[in-house]
Motif scaffolding. Structure first.
Motif, PDB file in Angstrom:
ATOM      1  N   PHE A  16       0.718  -1.026  -0.033  1.00 48.26           N
ATOM      2  CA  PHE A  16       0.289  -0.013   0.113  1.00 48.26           C
ATOM      3  C   PHE A  16       0.821   1.250   0.132  1.00 48.26           C
ATOM      4  CE2 PHE A  16      -4.122  -1.746   1.818  1.00 48.26           C
ATOM      5  CZ  PHE A  16      -4.297  -2.390   0.704  1.00 48.26           C
ATOM      6  N   LEU A  20       0.921   4.158  -2.800  1.00 47.30           N
ATOM      7  CA  LEU A  20       0.760   5.468  -2.561  1.00 47.30           C
ATOM      8  C   LEU A  20       1.758   6.239  -3.000  1.00 47.30           C
ATOM      9  CD1 LEU A  20      -0.581   5.789   1.177  1.00 47.30           C
ATOM     10  CD2 LEU A  20      -1.872   6.551  -0.785  1.00 47.30           C
ATOM     11  N   CYS A  47      -6.639   5.705  -5.030  1.00 44.90           N
ATOM     12  CA  CYS A  47      -6.376   4.975  -3.571  1.00 44.90           C
ATOM     13  C   CYS A  47      -7.202   3.927  -3.165  1.00 44.90           C
ATOM     14  CB  CYS A  47      -6.089   6.138  -2.550  1.00 44.90           C
ATOM     15  SG  CYS A  47      -4.538   6.902  -3.011  1.00 44.90           S
ATOM     16  N   TYR A  48      -8.552   4.261  -3.678  1.00 42.96           N
ATOM     17  CA  TYR A  48      -9.620   3.268  -3.450  1.00 42.96           C
ATOM     18  C   TYR A  48      -9.699   1.958  -4.385  1.00 42.96           C
ATOM     19  CZ  TYR A  48     -14.505   2.235  -1.651  1.00 42.96           C
ATOM     20  OH  TYR A  48     -15.368   1.642  -0.819  1.00 42.96           O
ATOM     21  N   PRO A  51      -6.750  -1.098  -4.125  1.00 44.99           N
ATOM     22  CA  PRO A  51      -6.938  -1.906  -3.101  1.00 44.99           C
ATOM     23  C   PRO A  51      -8.288  -2.943  -3.218  1.00 44.99           C
ATOM     24  CG  PRO A  51      -6.424   0.008  -2.114  1.00 44.99           C
ATOM     25  CD  PRO A  51      -6.575   0.281  -3.702  1.00 44.99           C
ATOM     26  N   TYR A 311      -4.975   9.177   3.262  1.00 42.77           N
ATOM     27  CA  TYR A 311      -5.004   8.411   1.942  1.00 42.77           C
ATOM     28  C   TYR A 311      -4.824   6.797   2.274  1.00 42.77           C
ATOM     29  CZ  TYR A 311      -4.885  11.908  -1.455  1.00 42.77           C
ATOM     30  OH  TYR A 311      -5.451  13.058  -2.488  1.00 42.77           O
ATOM     31  N   MET A 315      -7.171   3.353   1.419  1.00 46.14           N
ATOM     32  CA  MET A 315      -6.737   2.331   0.913  1.00 46.14           C
ATOM     33  C   MET A 315      -7.217   0.947   1.886  1.00 46.14           C
ATOM     34  SD  MET A 315      -2.870   2.879  -0.683  1.00 46.14           S
ATOM     35  CE  MET A 315      -3.237   1.924  -2.134  1.00 46.14           C
ATOM     36  N   THR A 316      -7.250   1.302   3.001  1.00 48.16           N
ATOM     37  CA  THR A 316      -7.901   0.000   3.689  1.00 48.16           C
ATOM     38  C   THR A 316      -9.306  -0.058   3.740  1.00 48.16           C
ATOM     39  OG1 THR A 316      -8.083   1.338   5.995  1.00 48.16           O
ATOM     40  CG2 THR A 316      -5.917   0.435   5.491  1.00 48.16           C
ATOM     41  N   GLY A 318     -10.900   0.428   0.810  1.00 43.87           N
ATOM     42  CA  GLY A 318     -10.923   0.157  -0.535  1.00 43.87           C
ATOM     43  C   GLY A 318     -10.719  -1.444  -0.647  1.00 43.87           C
TER      44      GLY A 318
END
Length: 417
Positions: A16, A20, A47-48, A51, A311, A315-316, A318
């Motif tokens: 991740f 990023l 970013c979404y 993941p 950000y 990601m987490t 997503g």
């Protein structure tokens, strides 16, 4: 449930952070390909999506990973403290009444426009009311108010407070990106016709010159690289503030638990949530710290670090979505478009009444809708020296975001009853 290809959170964390860095590097690149790509697809959305695609393909599993829980409990409160602690409210007040009134009218337009647009589409679109109530669309739409008023941190906070599902949130992100980016383009296009718009608004443009001269006369202190003490202070400020918010939130939420049924009658039962109080207290603590010398840590990277936290949290989120279950919704797009129009009407009406120039409309609107990333860019279209106006108003938007989102949520919830 099938076992994902990668189960080690340490590996996922590394992936991740590499992703990023790639997104940050390319989004700031001057290469035409990357500039064109990010003009259509915001970096926040990527970013979404990355993941989410990994989760959908079985490479990782959002349900089995602990990164999401760690991010929401630790990174989000720290980000809220750091972002609001950098607000120079005194400098914002010195922008003048017209700038602030025009900006705040846009905020009011977002808060009031949400239930009006939602109710109107439920009345106009056959079957949408039943669908909206069954799937609790208001929980997703309220995150747009957080995004438009306060930015990504407020959007994510409201998502957690009201329990918006990942599937709905994915659709909301697309709706938000399309509508907000289109409006930004309109604002920039309108800058070419600012003289005609100012004439229609009967605007007094002397206020812009006053602001411009004040900014040019302001001498900023030279920046310096952050050292070990600086970095540890920033981390202590964010995570220490988050720890204090967690400690106090438990007392507030537990004391209100016996009154949950009574509060639910008025749509105020979210105030029995521990997480809600963590968000409110983190934001309020950051605002309090902004009146101290700690605000000067902004020059050493406070906002950049807080943005990195936000950000990573995206990601987490997503990684918990399965893209195979994703579907569009015309009704939600229609709500967002009408909502935006109401915001615009509020701002233009206010500007005409107080004779505020189009510059304050454009920058005030973008400070609400786009935040610190785009408001200075829109301001620079009018004059490079005016970019700080966009920054200051966008910071004020960060401060108001969570509170405005809570009011919007309460109003939107009433429309479904």
């Amino acid at each position: 449930m099938p076992t994902p290809l990668i189960t080690n959170d340490a590996i996922i964390l590394g992936i991740f952070l590499v992703l990023l860095t790639f997104i940050f590097q390319t989004s700031q690149s001057s290469h035409p390909f990357w500039q064109q790509l990010y003009s259509y697809i915001p970096s926040l959305l990527l970013c979404y999506i990355f993941p989410a695609a990994m989760n959908s393909l079985g490479i990782i599993s959002g349900e089995q990973s602990s990164l999401y829980k760690v991010s929401t409990n630790y990174l989000l409160p720290a980000a809220l403290v750091l972002l609001t602690s950098t607000a120079d409210l005194r400098a914002i007040a010195r922008l003048g009444q017209k700038a602030l009134i025009t900006f705040l009218s846009g905020t009011v337009g977002i808060i009031a426009g949400a239930p009006i647009a939602f109710a109107l589409v439920m009345w106009l679109l056959p079957g949408f009311r039943e669908q909206a109530i069954a799937h609790e669309y208001w929980k997703g739409l309220v995150t747009i108010s957080g995004s438009w008023i306060g930015g990504s941190s407020s959007q994510l906070a409201l998502k957690e407070i009201y329990g918006c599902s990942e599937e709905l949130f994915a659709i909301i992100l697309v709706v938000d990106a399309v509508v907000s980016t289109s409006w930004t383009a309109c604002l920039i296009y309108g800058a070419a016709y600012r003289d005609k718009i100012d004439a229609w608004l009967h605007a007094d443009t002397s206020s812009i010159e006053e602001v411009r001269l004040r900014i040019l006369a302001y001498k900023e202190e030279p920046d310096r690289p952050a050292n070990l003490v600086d970095l540890s202070t920033i981390l202590a400020l964010g995570f220490g503030g988050g720890a204090l918010a967690h400690a106090l939130a438990y007392g507030f939420s537990t004391s209100l638990q016996p009154y949950k049924t009574a509060l639910a009658t008025y749509g105020l039962d979210p105030f029995t949530s521990n997480f809600l109080w963590v968000v409110i207290l983190s934001t309020s603590l950051g605002i309090g710290l902004s009146f101290t010398r700690l605000r000067k840590l902004e020059k050493l990277g406070t906002t950049d670090l807080a943005t990195l936290f936000v950000y990573f949290l995206i990601m987490t989120i997503g990684m918990r979505l399965d893209l195979s279950n994703l579907g569009g919704n015309l009704g939600l797009f229609l709500v967002a478009v009408i909502w935006m129009l109401i915001h615009v009407i509020f701002m233009l009406t206010t500007a005409r009444l107080i004779r505020a120039p189009y510059f304050f409309v454009a920058v005030g609107s973008q400070a609400n809708i786009g935040g610190v990333s785009t408001a200075p860019a829109v301001a620079s279209v009018f004059h490079p020296a005016l970019a700080p106006v966009g920054v200051l108003l966008a910071v004020l938007s960060h401060v108001l975001g969570t509170y405005g989102g809570l009011i919007t949520a309460w109003l939107m919830r009433l429309t479904t009853q």
